[in-house]
Design a protein around this motif. Sequence first.
Motif, short mmCIF file in Angstrom:
data_model
loop_
_atom_site.label_atom_id
_atom_site.label_comp_id
_atom_site.label_asym_id
_atom_site.label_seq_id
_atom_site.Cartn_x
_atom_site.Cartn_y
_atom_site.Cartn_z
N VAL A 82 -128.11 -12.82 29.82
CA VAL A 82 -128.42 -12.27 31.08
C VAL A 82 -128.53 -10.76 31.37
N TYR A 83 -127.39 -10.12 30.70
CA TYR A 83 -127.31 -8.46 30.81
C TYR A 83 -128.04 -8.00 29.65
N GLY A 84 -128.36 -8.80 28.57
CA GLY A 84 -129.00 -8.33 27.28
C GLY A 84 -130.25 -8.77 27.27
N ILE A 85 -130.59 -10.08 26.95
CA ILE A 85 -131.99 -10.43 26.31
C ILE A 85 -132.84 -10.26 27.48
N LEU A 86 -132.51 -10.93 28.91
CA LEU A 86 -133.42 -10.99 29.81
C LEU A 86 -133.57 -9.42 30.31
N ALA A 87 -132.50 -8.96 30.21
CA ALA A 87 -132.71 -7.42 31.04
C ALA A 87 -133.60 -6.61 30.05
N VAL A 88 -133.35 -6.53 28.61
CA VAL A 88 -134.18 -5.64 27.84
C VAL A 88 -135.47 -6.09 27.88
N ALA A 89 -135.56 -7.43 27.95
CA ALA A 89 -137.11 -8.00 27.67
C ALA A 89 -137.85 -7.86 29.02
N GLY A 199 -125.43 8.63 43.81
CA GLY A 199 -125.62 7.89 45.01
C GLY A 199 -126.96 7.57 45.53
N GLY A 200 -127.24 6.99 46.57
CA GLY A 200 -128.54 6.77 46.98
C GLY A 200 -129.23 5.45 46.72
N ASP A 201 -130.34 5.48 47.05
CA ASP A 201 -131.05 4.09 46.61
C ASP A 201 -132.59 4.47 46.00
N GLY A 202 -132.36 4.95 44.60
CA GLY A 202 -133.71 5.28 44.06
C GLY A 202 -134.45 4.13 43.57
N ALA A 203 -135.52 4.59 42.53
CA ALA A 203 -136.25 3.78 42.19
C ALA A 203 -135.73 2.72 41.25
N GLY A 204 -134.55 3.26 40.59
CA GLY A 204 -133.78 2.15 39.94
C GLY A 204 -133.39 0.97 40.41
N GLY A 205 -133.49 1.16 41.73
CA GLY A 205 -132.56 -0.05 42.46
C GLY A 205 -133.34 -1.29 42.20
N ALA A 206 -134.77 -1.63 42.23
CA ALA A 206 -135.39 -2.55 41.91
C ALA A 206 -134.75 -3.53 40.53
N ALA A 207 -134.90 -2.37 39.49
CA ALA A 207 -134.43 -3.14 38.33
C ALA A 207 -132.78 -3.75 38.46
N ARG A 208 -132.04 -2.99 39.04
CA ARG A 208 -130.73 -3.52 39.28
C ARG A 208 -130.66 -4.99 40.22
N ALA A 209 -131.57 -4.96 41.02
CA ALA A 209 -131.49 -6.06 41.83
C ALA A 209 -132.09 -7.22 41.15
N ASP A 210 -133.07 -7.03 40.27
CA ASP A 210 -133.51 -8.17 39.58
C ASP A 210 -132.48 -8.70 38.47
N VAL A 211 -131.61 -7.65 38.14
CA VAL A 211 -130.85 -8.28 36.71
C VAL A 211 -129.66 -8.89 37.60
N LEU A 212 -129.23 -8.44 38.83
CA LEU A 212 -128.11 -8.92 39.74
C LEU A 212 -128.42 -10.29 40.17
N ALA A 215 -128.51 -12.65 37.23
CA ALA A 215 -126.91 -12.83 36.72
C ALA A 215 -126.30 -13.90 37.87
N ARG A 216 -126.59 -13.74 39.09
CA ARG A 216 -125.86 -14.74 40.13
C ARG A 216 -126.58 -16.29 39.78
N VAL A 217 -127.89 -16.23 39.46
CA VAL A 217 -128.45 -17.54 39.12
C VAL A 217 -127.78 -18.14 38.00
N ALA A 289 -131.07 -16.45 45.25
CA ALA A 289 -130.04 -16.33 44.36
C ALA A 289 -128.62 -16.16 44.90
N LEU A 290 -128.76 -15.49 46.37
CA LEU A 290 -127.67 -15.54 47.16
C LEU A 290 -127.24 -17.03 47.48
N THR A 291 -128.02 -17.68 47.86
CA THR A 291 -127.86 -18.90 48.22
C THR A 291 -127.08 -19.89 47.13
#
Length: 356
Positions: A82-89, A199-212, A215-217, A289-291
């Motif tokens: 999840v943090y390697g193959i899916l994130a990199v792909a 800090g803040g909520d930059g454009a990278g937040g979308a990728a972080r949310a996707d990987v998170l 991971a939860r799933v 994912a949260l559910t």
Amino acid sequence: MDFTPTEEQEAARELAARIFADLATHERLRAAGSGTDTELWKALCAAGLPGAVEETGLLGLVLLLEEQGRVTAQVPFAASCVYGILAVARHGTEEQRARLLPGLRDGTTVVTGAFPEPGAVTSRDGRLSGAVEWVPWLRDATHVLVPDGNGTLWLVRTEDAARVDPVELTAPWSAGRLVLDGAPGERLGDGDGDGDGAGGDGAGGAARADVLAAARVAFAGLQAGVCAGSLARAVEYTSVREQFGRPLSTHQAVQLRAADAHMDTEAIRVTAYEAAWRFDEGLDVTGAALTAAWWASEAGKRVVHAGQHLHGGMGADLDHPVHRHFLWGRQLDAYLGCGSELLAELGDLLAEGELS
């Protein structure tokens, strides 16, 4: 929605089940102690199972992790996929995919994820600072995926970290404490990596949310397998263990406890399947994912406690196989986050109208 596995997903699951059944035995798990079973990890990689996730998607990974959870196999399968193959792909550049994916497929590269609270890790000029108190499978990892305060994802080689301190968790996950003190990082995806990630909520937040979300799933799927394995052991034990001349399984209280555990396990499984399906279909997956994580956390605790209790006095034996399921179930509960925290996050998203 159609959760019926494809031929490729089913073939991968059957292969994983055979390998786990052959190698993740009680005796081998006892011999491994709190470390990773390197022979099992090599066998999984030689069979091409990590690489298969690129084709079978997150739902395919969930199916594989169910099989791992059934036997509590001590390998960094979930983390590296999840943090390697899916994130990199999904988020790496073409050059990063060409360079990193071959090693991730054959297991010579192992990635884990360190996702602390926002702001715990900062970046400046491509160097990261901060600490994460415990990271699963960090002692096995060659790289760790870390988001900075802006949500930008960085790959840090563990050998470049200031310190990796061994940490023993409830479950034997080869964990460690990650200390970063100006460690060089490689930004995952496009970008020069020269910004300040304080800090803040930059454009990278979308990728972080996707990987998170992935991971939860994925870890919810792992919990579904842990619970299924715990319940299967309890059913087997109560079917042969007699009390007052009758199998324990004939007592109504035992039947009701097992039935509740079965329903909880199915709830974990179906919510993980739905979230994985939405992820693979490119739909909004945040709420699903949260559910799935909530069910895995809350119901998972109930199931592994039930599995241990249904073993009676044997459930108190730390060397009994069911005790490993109890440890894994409680560790996954801690990793996914307590139920009230997950519900609070879900409630905030609902209140803000950010869920579709």
